[in-house]
Motif scaffolding. Structure first.
Motif, PDB file in Angstrom:
ATOM      1  N   TRP A  52     -66.545  42.415  13.097  1.00 35.40           N
ATOM      2  CA  TRP A  52     -65.339  43.071  12.581  1.00 35.40           C
ATOM      3  C   TRP A  52     -64.527  42.062  11.775  1.00 35.40           C
ATOM      4  CZ3 TRP A  52     -63.615  47.593  11.470  1.00 35.40           C
ATOM      5  CH2 TRP A  52     -62.230  47.830  11.298  1.00 35.40           C
ATOM      6  N   VAL A  53     -64.232  42.391  10.516  1.00 34.03           N
ATOM      7  CA  VAL A  53     -63.485  41.484   9.651  1.00 34.03           C
ATOM      8  C   VAL A  53     -62.056  41.955   9.407  1.00 34.03           C
ATOM      9  CG1 VAL A  53     -65.532  40.560   8.513  1.00 34.03           C
ATOM     10  CG2 VAL A  53     -64.441  42.631   7.610  1.00 34.03           C
ATOM     11  N   GLY A  54     -61.675  43.090   9.962  1.00 40.75           N
ATOM     12  CA  GLY A  54     -60.278  43.511   9.929  1.00 40.75           C
ATOM     13  C   GLY A  54     -59.814  44.211   8.685  1.00 40.75           C
ATOM     14  N   THR A  55     -60.703  44.685   7.837  1.00 39.74           N
ATOM     15  CA  THR A  55     -60.257  45.302   6.573  1.00 39.74           C
ATOM     16  C   THR A  55     -59.596  46.663   6.785  1.00 39.74           C
ATOM     17  OG1 THR A  55     -62.470  46.225   6.281  1.00 39.74           O
ATOM     18  CG2 THR A  55     -61.988  44.127   5.178  1.00 39.74           C
ATOM     19  N   VAL A  60     -52.890  45.886   7.388  1.00 46.72           N
ATOM     20  CA  VAL A  60     -53.480  45.070   6.312  1.00 46.72           C
ATOM     21  C   VAL A  60     -52.950  45.528   4.959  1.00 46.72           C
ATOM     22  CG1 VAL A  60     -55.604  44.510   5.082  1.00 46.72           C
ATOM     23  CG2 VAL A  60     -55.566  44.474   7.584  1.00 46.72           C
ATOM     24  N   SER A  61     -52.335  44.577   4.246  1.00 46.40           N
ATOM     25  CA  SER A  61     -51.790  44.886   2.920  1.00 46.40           C
ATOM     26  C   SER A  61     -52.520  44.163   1.799  1.00 46.40           C
ATOM     27  CB  SER A  61     -50.297  44.514   2.874  1.00 46.40           C
ATOM     28  OG  SER A  61     -49.578  45.168   3.880  1.00 46.40           O
ATOM     29  N   PHE A  62     -53.097  43.009   2.131  1.00 43.43           N
ATOM     30  CA  PHE A  62     -53.736  42.185   1.101  1.00 43.43           C
ATOM     31  C   PHE A  62     -55.146  41.807   1.531  1.00 43.43           C
ATOM     32  CE2 PHE A  62     -49.156  41.339   0.963  1.00 43.43           C
ATOM     33  CZ  PHE A  62     -48.873  41.713  -0.342  1.00 43.43           C
ATOM     34  N   ILE A  63     -56.090  41.985   0.618  1.00 42.37           N
ATOM     35  CA  ILE A  63     -57.484  41.572   0.831  1.00 42.37           C
ATOM     36  C   ILE A  63     -57.897  40.721  -0.360  1.00 42.37           C
ATOM     37  CG2 ILE A  63     -59.861  42.347   1.124  1.00 42.37           C
ATOM     38  CD1 ILE A  63     -58.836  44.921   2.274  1.00 42.37           C
ATOM     39  N   GLY A  86     -51.352  40.932   6.465  1.00 45.43           N
ATOM     40  CA  GLY A  86     -50.309  41.947   6.419  1.00 45.43           C
ATOM     41  C   GLY A  86     -49.143  41.470   5.574  1.00 45.43           C
ATOM     42  N   GLU A  87     -48.192  42.317   5.355  1.00 46.79           N
ATOM     43  CA  GLU A  87     -47.024  41.993   4.542  1.00 46.79           C
ATOM     44  C   GLU A  87     -46.230  40.873   5.195  1.00 46.79           C
ATOM     45  OE1 GLU A  87     -44.796  42.110   1.278  1.00 46.79           O
ATOM     46  OE2 GLU A  87     -46.355  43.617   1.605  1.00 46.79           O
ATOM     47  N   GLY A  88     -46.110  39.728   4.484  1.00 51.92           N
ATOM     48  CA  GLY A  88     -45.338  38.590   4.968  1.00 51.92           C
ATOM     49  C   GLY A  88     -45.942  37.888   6.161  1.00 51.92           C
ATOM     50  N   TYR A  92     -56.129  36.542   8.147  1.00 54.01           N
ATOM     51  CA  TYR A  92     -57.287  36.365   9.028  1.00 54.01           C
ATOM     52  C   TYR A  92     -58.506  36.174   8.141  1.00 54.01           C
ATOM     53  CZ  TYR A  92     -61.004  37.483  12.359  1.00 54.01           C
ATOM     54  OH  TYR A  92     -62.148  37.437  13.128  1.00 54.01           O
ATOM     55  N   VAL A  93     -59.212  35.063   8.335  1.00 55.35           N
ATOM     56  CA  VAL A  93     -60.312  34.690   7.441  1.00 55.35           C
ATOM     57  C   VAL A  93     -61.633  34.812   8.177  1.00 55.35           C
ATOM     58  CG1 VAL A  93     -61.264  32.888   5.969  1.00 55.35           C
ATOM     59  CG2 VAL A  93     -58.784  33.127   6.195  1.00 55.35           C
ATOM     60  N   SER A  94     -62.617  35.433   7.530  1.00 57.33           N
ATOM     61  CA  SER A  94     -63.956  35.597   8.107  1.00 57.33           C
ATOM     62  C   SER A  94     -65.011  35.129   7.118  1.00 57.33           C
ATOM     63  CB  SER A  94     -64.214  37.070   8.454  1.00 57.33           C
ATOM     64  OG  SER A  94     -63.203  37.576   9.290  1.00 57.33           O
ATOM     65  N   LEU A  95     -66.033  34.504   7.647  1.00 56.38           N
ATOM     66  CA  LEU A  95     -67.181  34.131   6.819  1.00 56.38           C
ATOM     67  C   LEU A  95     -68.047  35.360   6.601  1.00 56.38           C
ATOM     68  CD1 LEU A  95     -69.077  32.031   5.457  1.00 56.38           C
ATOM     69  CD2 LEU A  95     -70.103  31.669   7.704  1.00 56.38           C
TER      70      LEU A  95
END
Length: 407
Positions: A52-55, A60-63, A86-88, A92-95
């Motif tokens: 799970w990468v959280g998209t 979540v506001s920015f990818i 998320g905003e401000g 979370y970073v995933s390979l």
């Protein structure tokens, strides 16, 4: 698993380099390296990778996609990370994926390998963007090579062929990507170019999550500016500059003429001006006479020969024999009354015109020769090699005439 598996790829290449047959026993050094790698593979079972990468999280506001690349003398690699935030908030970073390639057996400079790593990353990112349908997701590319970064930021036309082709591919495949510099110590793909053990891989937060600042806000992503060593100039395409210089001999003057007839129209007028300047009591005027044309042609040929056959003319005028290395030696040349080099030999007793018995010697590499052959080709109505060469042979002996006429 790329940082671990690259070790096996390097071993395979070393096997090829050692030219070991299928049934031959390996050297002690290769055997120990392989056994060490094989025994460490079991530890990979202890590694678990979150899928799970959280998209799709609600906040979540920015990818964004972040690609890193690096190269060493043995291999080059690329790794792609997905950052969600998320905003401000911190991200979370995933390979997502990684890829390695062995450096070719042919010797290639490290900066060029770094550029190959950038191409590998570009192709990798294109597939990921298409596969995940991230067309509108911003893409950031990072490299620790100041040289390859300077190449990528420059126009392809500035560089030599090897660099130009790869830079053009990078710029056209990912036109919206932002290329930046990252310090080598914070470049996760450094591990994938030299190889590490499974134990090191499990403990490498740099490999699994990228550099620490990547999870932070974008304003903190500055990794310093690369120090340019000027090595990028080694791939600069050579620029040819033309400069005008003073005309020291008439060979330069002949370069101004594009045709034989124009040469014979202008040179007599130049010689007439020179004659009138020297002898003001017997000035020439009116139409150009055939005698003036003949004198001009003689002067041009004399100038051409003096440029191409300087040593031969000096030897003949001083009564010495020609050197054995001279291309004119088989022709037995002599100087006529006008100072022109002509072919000697037994034809002097033949019942032929003087020009056919003793044709004027013309060099093969001279602008006047080009004008002369072009004129003969036109006079013979574009008659081809044989007709043009036969027409010229009535008066001139061009060194390697068939090659010159054919060219």
């Amino acid at each position: 698993m790329a940082p671990v598996l690259i070790v096996a790829k390097i071993i395979l290449q070393d096997l090829w380099l050692s030219k070991v047959g299928w049934d031959e026993v390996l050297s002690l050094e290769l055997t120990e390296r392989w056994q060490s790698f094989r025994s460490s593979l079991s530890k990979l079972e202890q590694i678990s990778i979150p899928r799970w990468v959280g998209t799709k999280e609600a906040n979540v506001s920015f990818i964004s996609l972040h690609g890193f690349c690096d190269a060493s003398e043995r291999a080059y690699a690329a790794a792609v990370y997905l950052r969600v935030a998320g905003e401000g908030e911190d991200g979370y970073v995933s390979l997502l994926a990684a890829k390695t390639k062995i450096a070719p057996l042919k010797l290639v400079s490290v900066p060029r390998l770094e550029l190959c790593a950038a191409v590998l990353l570009t192709r990798f990112l294109v597939k990921i963007v298409e596969g995940l349908q991230f067309v509108s997701v911003p893409v950031f590319c990072w490299t620790d090579s100041a040289v390859s970064l300077a190449w990528i930021r420059g126009h392809p036309s500035r560089w030599k062929t090897f660099v130009a082709h790869r830079v053009a591919e990078i710029q056209t495949s990912l036109p919206g990507a932002q290329w930046s510099y990252v310090n080598t110590k914070l470049n996760p793909t450094d591990a994938a170019t030299r190889g590490i053990s499974p134990d090191e891989l499990m403990d490498s937060s740099l490999w699994w999550s990228g550099p620490p600042w990547l999870a932070g806000r974008e304003e903190g992503w500055s990794c310093g500016k690369p120090e340019s060593s000027g090595a990028e100039d080694s791939e600069m395409r050579m620029a040819v500059n033309h400069s005008a210089t003073s005309l020291h001999h008439s060979g330069d003057v002949l370069q101004r003429f594009s045709s034989y007839l124009r040469l014979l129209n202008v040179m007599p007028l130049c010689l007439r001006w020179l004659h009138n300047f020297r002898d003001k009591s017997h000035k020439r005027s009116g139409f150009v006479s055939p005698e003036e044309r003949a004198q001009a042609l003689t002067a041009v040929i004399r100038s051409t020969q003096s440029t191409a056959f300087r040593d031969e003319l000096a030897a003949l005028t001083s009564g010495k024999s020609l050197k054995r290395s001279s291309p004119l030696l088989p022709l037995r040349p002599f100087c006529d009354a006008d100072g022109l080099l002509r072919v000697g030999g037994r034809l002097r007793n033949a019942v032929l015109d003087y020009d056919e018995k003793h044709p004027i010697i013309i060099p093969k590499d001279h602008h006047f020769t080009v004008l002369l052959v072009r004129h003969a080709h036109a006079v013979t109505l574009h008659g081809g090699l044989q007709a043009t060469a036969a027409y010229l042979a009535q008066r001139y002996w061009i060194i390697r005439s068939r090659v010159v006429v054919k060219r």
